[in-house]
Design a protein around this motif. Structure first.
Motif, PDB file in Angstrom:
ATOM      1  N   ARG A   8       0.836  -1.212  -0.622  1.00  0.00           N
ATOM      2  CA  ARG A   8      -0.532   0.019   0.505  1.00  0.00           C
ATOM      3  C   ARG A   8       0.895   1.373  -0.104  1.00  0.00           C
ATOM      4  NH1 ARG A   8      -4.475   0.115   4.747  1.00  0.00           N
ATOM      5  NH2 ARG A   8      -4.823  -2.048   3.788  1.00  0.00           N
ATOM      6  N   GLN A   9       0.522   2.132  -1.266  1.00  0.00           N
ATOM      7  CA  GLN A   9       1.819   3.156  -1.675  1.00  0.00           C
ATOM      8  C   GLN A   9       2.826   3.130  -0.633  1.00  0.00           C
ATOM      9  OE1 GLN A   9       0.139   6.727  -1.879  1.00  0.00           O
ATOM     10  NE2 GLN A   9      -0.711   4.663  -3.321  1.00  0.00           N
ATOM     11  N   VAL A  10       3.654   1.899  -1.440  1.00  0.00           N
ATOM     12  CA  VAL A  10       4.754   1.892  -1.087  1.00  0.00           C
ATOM     13  C   VAL A  10       6.210   2.317  -1.794  1.00  0.00           C
ATOM     14  CG1 VAL A  10       6.344  -0.152  -1.417  1.00  0.00           C
ATOM     15  CG2 VAL A  10       4.675  -0.406  -0.331  1.00  0.00           C
ATOM     16  N   THR A  18      15.072   6.925  -6.742  1.00  0.00           N
ATOM     17  CA  THR A  18      13.772   6.589  -6.415  1.00  0.00           C
ATOM     18  C   THR A  18      13.534   5.528  -7.175  1.00  0.00           C
ATOM     19  OG1 THR A  18      12.691   8.254  -6.047  1.00  0.00           O
ATOM     20  CG2 THR A  18      11.338   6.129  -6.527  1.00  0.00           C
ATOM     21  N   VAL A  19      13.912   4.011  -7.062  1.00  0.00           N
ATOM     22  CA  VAL A  19      14.164   3.202  -7.783  1.00  0.00           C
ATOM     23  C   VAL A  19      13.040   2.473  -7.602  1.00  0.00           C
ATOM     24  CG1 VAL A  19      16.056   2.850  -7.491  1.00  0.00           C
ATOM     25  CG2 VAL A  19      14.518   1.389  -5.827  1.00  0.00           C
ATOM     26  N   VAL A  20      11.681   2.679  -6.740  1.00  0.00           N
ATOM     27  CA  VAL A  20      10.347   2.146  -7.508  1.00  0.00           C
ATOM     28  C   VAL A  20       9.551   3.694  -6.682  1.00  0.00           C
ATOM     29  CG1 VAL A  20       8.079   0.015  -5.964  1.00  0.00           C
ATOM     30  CG2 VAL A  20      10.916  -0.232  -6.618  1.00  0.00           C
ATOM     31  N   GLU A  21       8.472   3.675  -7.543  1.00  0.00           N
ATOM     32  CA  GLU A  21       7.984   4.528  -7.243  1.00  0.00           C
ATOM     33  C   GLU A  21       6.909   4.456  -6.583  1.00  0.00           C
ATOM     34  OE1 GLU A  21       7.932   7.189  -8.470  1.00  0.00           O
ATOM     35  OE2 GLU A  21       9.674   7.322 -10.556  1.00  0.00           O
ATOM     36  N   THR A  22       6.036   5.334  -5.958  1.00  0.00           N
ATOM     37  CA  THR A  22       4.892   5.332  -4.915  1.00  0.00           C
ATOM     38  C   THR A  22       4.143   4.071  -5.772  1.00  0.00           C
ATOM     39  OG1 THR A  22       5.490   6.889  -4.294  1.00  0.00           O
ATOM     40  CG2 THR A  22       2.883   5.826  -3.336  1.00  0.00           C
ATOM     41  N   LEU A  23       3.819   3.333  -5.275  1.00  0.00           N
ATOM     42  CA  LEU A  23       2.892   2.125  -5.874  1.00  0.00           C
ATOM     43  C   LEU A  23       1.785   0.784  -4.303  1.00  0.00           C
ATOM     44  CD1 LEU A  23       3.756  -1.218  -5.718  1.00  0.00           C
ATOM     45  CD2 LEU A  23       4.981  -0.119  -7.423  1.00  0.00           C
ATOM     46  N   ASP A  24       1.338   0.800  -5.499  1.00  0.00           N
ATOM     47  CA  ASP A  24      -0.814  -0.153  -4.882  1.00  0.00           C
ATOM     48  C   ASP A  24      -0.142  -1.204  -5.559  1.00  0.00           C
ATOM     49  OD1 ASP A  24      -1.154   1.107  -3.018  1.00  0.00           O
ATOM     50  OD2 ASP A  24      -2.656   2.094  -3.896  1.00  0.00           O
ATOM     51  N   LEU A  25      -0.256  -2.552  -5.154  1.00  0.00           N
ATOM     52  CA  LEU A  25      -0.397  -3.421  -5.596  1.00  0.00           C
ATOM     53  C   LEU A  25      -0.548  -4.879  -4.210  1.00  0.00           C
ATOM     54  CD1 LEU A  25       1.006  -5.811  -7.780  1.00  0.00           C
ATOM     55  CD2 LEU A  25       2.692  -5.657  -6.852  1.00  0.00           C
ATOM     56  N   HIS A  60       3.965   0.547   3.180  1.00  0.00           N
ATOM     57  CA  HIS A  60       3.334  -0.290   3.726  1.00  0.00           C
ATOM     58  C   HIS A  60       2.968  -1.532   3.352  1.00  0.00           C
ATOM     59  CE1 HIS A  60       2.454   2.357   7.244  1.00  0.00           C
ATOM     60  NE2 HIS A  60       1.902   2.813   6.880  1.00  0.00           N
ATOM     61  N   VAL A  61       3.370  -3.217   3.962  1.00  0.00           N
ATOM     62  CA  VAL A  61       2.875  -4.212   3.556  1.00  0.00           C
ATOM     63  C   VAL A  61       2.051  -5.382   4.174  1.00  0.00           C
ATOM     64  CG1 VAL A  61       3.955  -6.123   2.357  1.00  0.00           C
ATOM     65  CG2 VAL A  61       5.076  -3.902   2.246  1.00  0.00           C
ATOM     66  N   PHE A  62       1.180  -5.789   4.587  1.00  0.00           N
ATOM     67  CA  PHE A  62       0.134  -6.521   4.174  1.00  0.00           C
ATOM     68  C   PHE A  62       0.331  -7.785   4.208  1.00  0.00           C
ATOM     69  CE2 PHE A  62      -0.894  -2.146   4.956  1.00  0.00           C
ATOM     70  CZ  PHE A  62      -1.373  -2.168   5.826  1.00  0.00           C
ATOM     71  N   ILE A  63       0.545  -9.210   4.970  1.00  0.00           N
ATOM     72  CA  ILE A  63      -0.029 -10.307   4.370  1.00  0.00           C
ATOM     73  C   ILE A  63      -1.510 -10.776   4.961  1.00  0.00           C
ATOM     74  CG2 ILE A  63       1.397 -12.626   4.512  1.00  0.00           C
ATOM     75  CD1 ILE A  63       3.507 -11.774   3.815  1.00  0.00           C
ATOM     76  N   ASP A  64      -2.119 -11.103   4.188  1.00  0.00           N
ATOM     77  CA  ASP A  64      -3.244 -11.762   5.044  1.00  0.00           C
ATOM     78  C   ASP A  64      -3.733 -10.950   6.316  1.00  0.00           C
ATOM     79  OD1 ASP A  64      -3.245 -13.950   3.530  1.00  0.00           O
ATOM     80  OD2 ASP A  64      -3.069 -15.334   5.635  1.00  0.00           O
ATOM     81  N   GLY A  65      -3.700  -9.684   5.638  1.00  0.00           N
ATOM     82  CA  GLY A  65      -3.910  -8.402   6.588  1.00  0.00           C
ATOM     83  C   GLY A  65      -3.088  -7.309   7.593  1.00  0.00           C
ATOM     84  N   GLU A  66      -2.315  -8.506   8.074  1.00  0.00           N
ATOM     85  CA  GLU A  66      -1.353  -8.178   8.743  1.00  0.00           C
ATOM     86  C   GLU A  66      -0.210  -7.797   8.689  1.00  0.00           C
ATOM     87  OE1 GLU A  66      -1.723  -9.747  12.625  1.00  0.00           O
ATOM     88  OE2 GLU A  66      -3.462 -10.620  12.406  1.00  0.00           O
ATOM     89  N   GLU A  67       0.230  -6.165   9.343  1.00  0.00           N
ATOM     90  CA  GLU A  67       1.441  -5.778   8.621  1.00  0.00           C
ATOM     91  C   GLU A  67       2.210  -6.089   9.226  1.00  0.00           C
ATOM     92  OE1 GLU A  67       1.416  -1.606   9.729  1.00  0.00           O
ATOM     93  OE2 GLU A  67       2.509  -0.973   8.058  1.00  0.00           O
ATOM     94  N   VAL A  68       3.432  -6.669   7.613  1.00  0.00           N
ATOM     95  CA  VAL A  68       4.524  -7.551   8.560  1.00  0.00           C
ATOM     96  C   VAL A  68       5.883  -5.519   7.388  1.00  0.00           C
ATOM     97  CG1 VAL A  68       3.825  -9.315   8.136  1.00  0.00           C
ATOM     98  CG2 VAL A  68       4.668  -7.847   5.688  1.00  0.00           C
ATOM     99  N   THR A  69       5.492  -5.005   7.412  1.00  0.00           N
ATOM    100  CA  THR A  69       6.313  -4.011   6.769  1.00  0.00           C
ATOM    101  C   THR A  69       7.709  -4.338   7.788  1.00  0.00           C
ATOM    102  OG1 THR A  69       4.232  -2.754   6.221  1.00  0.00           O
ATOM    103  CG2 THR A  69       6.588  -1.571   6.178  1.00  0.00           C
ATOM    104  N   ASP A  70       7.572  -4.158   9.155  1.00  0.00           N
ATOM    105  CA  ASP A  70       8.770  -3.446   9.591  1.00  0.00           C
ATOM    106  C   ASP A  70       9.378  -5.364  10.480  1.00  0.00           C
ATOM    107  OD1 ASP A  70       9.266  -1.115   9.746  1.00  0.00           O
ATOM    108  OD2 ASP A  70       7.906  -1.138  11.041  1.00  0.00           O
ATOM    109  N   GLY A 211      10.599   1.507 -12.074  1.00  0.00           N
ATOM    110  CA  GLY A 211      10.151   1.103 -10.668  1.00  0.00           C
ATOM    111  C   GLY A 211       9.036   1.671 -11.031  1.00  0.00           C
ATOM    112  N   ARG A 212       7.864   1.527 -12.544  1.00  0.00           N
ATOM    113  CA  ARG A 212       6.525   1.831 -12.202  1.00  0.00           C
ATOM    114  C   ARG A 212       6.180   0.487 -12.455  1.00  0.00           C
ATOM    115  NH1 ARG A 212       7.561   6.747 -15.691  1.00  0.00           N
ATOM    116  NH2 ARG A 212       6.587   4.824 -16.760  1.00  0.00           N
ATOM    117  N   ILE A 213       4.539   0.626 -12.634  1.00  0.00           N
ATOM    118  CA  ILE A 213       3.696  -0.448 -13.177  1.00  0.00           C
ATOM    119  C   ILE A 213       3.519  -0.045 -14.194  1.00  0.00           C
ATOM    120  CG2 ILE A 213       2.156  -2.361 -12.643  1.00  0.00           C
ATOM    121  CD1 ILE A 213       2.096  -1.756  -9.679  1.00  0.00           C
TER     122      ILE A 213
END
Ligand code: ADP
Ligand code: MG
Length: 350
Positions: A8-10, A18-25, A60-70, A211-213
């Motif tokens: 989300r907005q990673v 910038t090697v990955v632009e702000t994106l949602d996936l 932020h990065v989520f796996i099965d709804g749980e935040e795992v970013t850190d 860095g973009r989709i």
């Protein structure tokens, strides 16, 4: 169903670049996703942000709804297969495969049972006591896969895992990966720069550039109706003509191109600069009820490819590539007329 993986907005910045632009996936449970793009486009960085080997600069990065970013890699329900396999040369195959389980404090008997089961799954039943040096490249690749699968990850991350294999083995491993993915139900995220590999294994292709989709969808849609010029060119050979929208003709657009005016379906403002794209196999030698005429030209070069002939055809100043059936018996110097089905024409604005 909620998403298995969500970025989300990673974004990712390395040393001010910038090697990955702000994106949602987002990726679904049980989905086989392929990240496809040229070298340096940010595929590995995206994969590493899911696996925990790189931290996003924002988002932020989520796996099965749980935040795992850190969370570090070992605390995530993910496993990674690296391009160089990274097997431990001094360990038996069984211990290599059981390594992740040992890290998770699984008892020895249980982990060796699991290792044997995983080796069987990848077609190496009974190989547990062998050493890494006794294996071929393809077998090492299978061991790396077994090791990653042994921890039963919810998400398996594969970074160009077949790059070092020869073509025949690569094809075989592609089929095996798909079978393994279907059986395990895990989400596979597979990185490659090979569009044929992407098409043959993906449920969904994510085309990455700078860095973009650029585009994202099932292989047939991305191939036949790419969303951008980059996606059209990266997903295989394409004839691309620059053009300008002259006027609307009913529901179609009249586009001025180097082949003259073409009236094709599409949606763009009058005066807009556009590109018209057609795959080589979409150019045909005879009209159909639905086709447009591309004009008369001459076959300049031709090579026999077994299933078809690949030809260069010149119409005025334009060089077009077509895949003619072998039965058309084309030869250099032949005059031909070229047509394309209206529904095959792709109009691109970016
Ligand atoms: P790909 O996997 O598509 O080839 P990468 O994600 O490896 O691309 O790299 C994207 C860009 O980020 C490249 O320009 C690369 O040089 C840069 N990059 C990757 N990792 C690092 C790093 N650890 N430090 C600095 N730059 C990096
Ligand atoms: Mg990479």
């Amino acid at each position: 169903m909620s998403d298995r993986v969500e970025l989300r907005q990673v974004s990712k910045v390395y040393e001010g670049v910038t090697v990955v632009e702000t994106l949602d996936l987002a990726m679904k449970a049980g989905e086989f996703v392929v990240l496809l793009g040229p070298s340096g486009s940010g595929k590995t960085t995206l994969l590493n942000m899911i696996g925990g080997f790189a931290n996003p600069s924002a988002g932020h990065v989520f796996i099965d709804g749980e935040e795992v970013t850190d969370l570090p890699p070992a605390k995530r329900p993910t496993a990674t297969v690296f391009q160089d396999y990274a097997l431990f040369p001094h360990m038996s195959l069984a211990n290599n495969v059981a390594f992740g389980l040992r890290m998770r404090q699984v008892a020895k008997a249980e982990r060796l049972t699991k290792a044997a089961e995983m080796l069987k799954l990848v077609g190496l039943e009974g190989f547990g006591n062998r050493g890494v040096h006794q294996l071929s490249g393809g077998q090492r690749q299978r061991v790396a896969l077994a090791r990653a699968m042994a921890v039963e990850p919810k998400v398996l991350l594969l970074d160009e895992p077949l790059g070092a294999l020869d073509l025949a083995l690569r094809r075989q491993m592609q089929e095996e990966l798909v079978r393994l993915q279907r059986r395990s139900g895990a989400t596979f995220v597979h990185v490659t720069h090979d569009q044929e590999e992407a098409m043959s294994i993906a449920d969904r292709i994510v085309v990455v550039n700078k860095g973009r989709i650029e585009d994202m969808g099932p292989p047939d849609r991305v191939y036949l109706k790419p969303a951008s010029l980059f996606a059209a060119k990266f997903m295989g050979e394409s004839n691309v003509l620059g053009g300008r929208v002259v006027e609307a003709v009913g529901r179609d657009l009249k586009i001025e191109t180097a082949l003259g005016a073409l009236v094709v379906p599409g949606d763009a403002a009058t005066g807009a600069a556009v590109h018209v794209a057609l795959r080589p196999e979409q150019l045909v030698l005879a009209p159909t009820p639905d086709s447009i005429s591309l004009g008369h030209g001459r076959i300049e070069e031709l090579s026999f490819q077994g299933t078809h002939c690949r030809c260069h055809c010149r119409i005025g100043s334009v060089d077009l590539i077509l895949r003619a059936p072998v039965s058309a018996c084309l030869t250099p110097g032949r005059d031909v007329a070229l047509y394309a089905a209206r529904s095959d024409v792709v109009l691109l604005q970016r």
